[in-house]
Design an enzyme around this catalytic site. Structure first.
Site, PDB file in Angstrom:
ATOM      1  N   CYS A  85       8.424  -9.389   4.970  1.00 57.90           N
ATOM      2  CA  CYS A  85       7.192  -8.716   4.364  1.00 57.90           C
ATOM      3  C   CYS A  85       7.152  -7.670   3.517  1.00 57.90           C
ATOM      4  O   CYS A  85       6.208  -6.982   2.971  1.00 57.90           O
ATOM      5  CB  CYS A  85       6.021  -8.959   5.425  1.00 57.90           C
ATOM      6  SG  CYS A  85       5.961 -10.441   6.267  1.00 57.90           S
ATOM      7  N   HIS A 114      -1.640 -12.922   2.131  1.00 59.22           N
ATOM      8  CA  HIS A 114      -0.290 -12.195   2.186  1.00 59.22           C
ATOM      9  C   HIS A 114       0.694 -13.031   1.546  1.00 59.22           C
ATOM     10  O   HIS A 114       1.490 -13.919   2.247  1.00 59.22           O
ATOM     11  CB  HIS A 114      -0.048 -11.952   3.660  1.00 59.22           C
ATOM     12  CG  HIS A 114       1.308 -11.354   3.961  1.00 59.22           C
ATOM     13  ND1 HIS A 114       1.937 -10.452   3.131  1.00 59.22           N
ATOM     14  CD2 HIS A 114       2.168 -11.686   5.104  1.00 59.22           C
ATOM     15  CE1 HIS A 114       2.980 -10.313   3.708  1.00 59.22           C
ATOM     16  NE2 HIS A 114       3.314 -10.834   4.902  1.00 59.22           N
ATOM     17  N   CYS A 133       4.846  -3.750   8.515  1.00 55.34           N
ATOM     18  CA  CYS A 133       5.920  -4.430   9.402  1.00 55.34           C
ATOM     19  C   CYS A 133       6.687  -5.385   8.763  1.00 55.34           C
ATOM     20  O   CYS A 133       5.993  -5.862   7.559  1.00 55.34           O
ATOM     21  CB  CYS A 133       5.134  -4.753  10.741  1.00 55.34           C
ATOM     22  SG  CYS A 133       4.019  -6.238  10.348  1.00 55.34           S
TER      23      CYS A 133
END
EC number: 2.3.1.16
Length: 442
Positions: free
Chosen positions: A105, A398, A428
């Site tokens: 990510c 996302h 994160c």
């Protein structure tokens, strides 16, 4: 430089001539929920859309682009080097260097950092960084048994041999295998980790739902007030029968009471993490144009802002795996020569409300700072008036590799609207990874 930081760790990001690294411009596709507007658009095409829009927006001569560093998390076997495919598919010079990276990510924070380092080293003048992911067009695999059988079939010569091999397969063997959602090393999923963090750090269901409601409310207001439109292109995905110019996950009529109606998604009996207080699977792409401050002036560009510092962290994957921001942020602040209180804006990736609120707690925890960071005290308590002021990933969605670039663009533009200042982006990532980047706008 703030008196509360370690000046020995200050690392200015400049070229050998002392020029800062500028983000000249950035743009992204709209972010679309899985299986909606981009249901048939693969990540490589989402990346092409974003990069081509960036080139059009800046009117840059394609021959001036030295390098493209792009990323994608859910890999496409037929196009493993997404960066090079973007070069070949957007009209750039055929000799433009391109390579792909993945950091889960935090991928487009990494692509940005790589371009920054190349400019600092003098190996390139101008680069494009970014990322794209599709959760709709997925690489569906086959079982190990079926894969080995298909390989053996290719080597057989008779029908009898082929039938003999096929008889060894069961229905389970021929079932499609979707991409893994759990950590390879532990078998623990992101959602399970979010549940663990909620329980370990005392994050209640009510607090998680409130953060999710806040995220949607602020994002909806940002769109309504016209703050996001200029950083989002209008996309006409194949088969070109419809267009999309907005993020379609945002709840423009978010009602806090409605969040309580959802059942826990991972721990059905005792859990608090739901689909509503987590970021959804999303399709999208984003891209940034970077160069030295001097080169930007030579070409007549007014930079959005500058990359002041960045840092990456890695922690254990068995417990608190999504606590990366609490580890990476202190390092990024030290490298920037600032403290948390010097920041005008703080934008933290909202993978889950539980993960976000756990990190917010650890920023202010002296115990955490001493035991896990080896620091005398915490970096400080976050002023929530500065935090995710335009909403976050829970609302926007996302697309794994695109989120970092989305945050950079959004933060720089908001800093500019506020007359300048310093901003923190932090995220994160799977594998116990974390990223933090300090941005500067004059």
């Amino acid at each position: 430089m703030s008196n509360s930081v370690n000046s020995s760790k200050y690392q200015p990001l400049t070229t050998r001539q002392g020029d800062r690294i500028a983000v000249v411009s950035g743009i992204r596709t709209p972010f679309a929920k899985q299986s909606t507007a981009f249901s048939t658009t693969p990540a490589v095409d989402l990346g092409k859309l974003a990069v081509k829009a960036l080139m059009d927006k800046t009117d840059i001569d394609p021959k001036l682009i030295d390098q493209v560093v792009f990323g994608q998390v859910v890999q496409m076997p037929e196009a493993p080097n997404i960066a090079r495919e973007i070069v070949l598919g957007t009209g750039m010079n055929i000799g433009t260097d391109a390579y792909s990276v993945t950091r889960a990510c935090a991928t487009s924070f990494q692509t940005t950092a790589n371009v920054v380092e190349s400019i600092m080293a003098g190996t390139i003048d101008i680069g494009i960084a970014g990322g794209a992911d599709s959760s709709s067009v997925l690489p569906i695999g086959v079982s190990k048994k079926l894969a080995s059988t298909l390989l053996a079939l290719s080597k057989t010569k008779t029908v009898y041999q082929k039938l003999s091999l096929l008889r060894t397969l069961s229905l389970k063997d021929i079932a499609p295998v979707p991409p893994a959602v759990a950590e390879y090393s532990t078998g623990i999923s992101m959602g399970q980790t979010a549940e663990q963090m909620a329980k370990s750090h005392g994050i209640t269901r009510e607090e998680q739902d409130a953060l999710a409601h806040r995220s949607h409310t602020l994002a909806a207001k940002a769109w309504k007030d016209g703050l996001i439109q200029d950083e989002v292109m209008t996309a006409f995905p194949e088969p070109y029968t419809a267009w999309l110019d907005h993020d379609n996950n945002i709840r423009h009529d978010s009602d806090l009471a409605s969040y309580a109606k959802l059942r826990p998604a991972f721990d059905h009996k005792y859990g608090s993490v739901t689909a509503a207080n987590s970021t959804p699977l999303t399709d999208g792409g984003a891209a940034l144009l970077l160069m030295s401050e001097k080169r930007a002036k030579e070409l007549g560009y007014e930079p959005l802002g500058y990359i002041r510092s960045f840092a990456f962290s890695a922690i254990d994957v068995h417990h608190d795996m999504l606590m990366g921001p609490s580890y990476a942020t202190p390092m990024a602040l030290d490298k920037a020569g600032i403290s948390l209180s010097d920041l005008t804006l703080i934008d933290m990736h909202e993978a889950f409300a539980a993960q976000t609120l756990s990190n917010v707690k650890m920023f202010a925890s002296n115990k955490f700072a001493k035991e896990y960071l080896g620091r005398d005290k915490a970096i400080g308590e976050i002023d929530m008036e500065k935090f995710n002021v335009l909403g976050g990933s829970i609302a926007y969605g996302h697309p794994f590799a695109a989120t970092g670039a989305r945050m950079i663009i959004q933060t720089l533009r908001e800093l500019k609207r506020r007359g300048g200042g310093l901003g923190l982006n932090t995220a994160c990532a799977a594998g116990g990874l974390g990223a933090a980047m300090v941005l500067e706008v004059e």
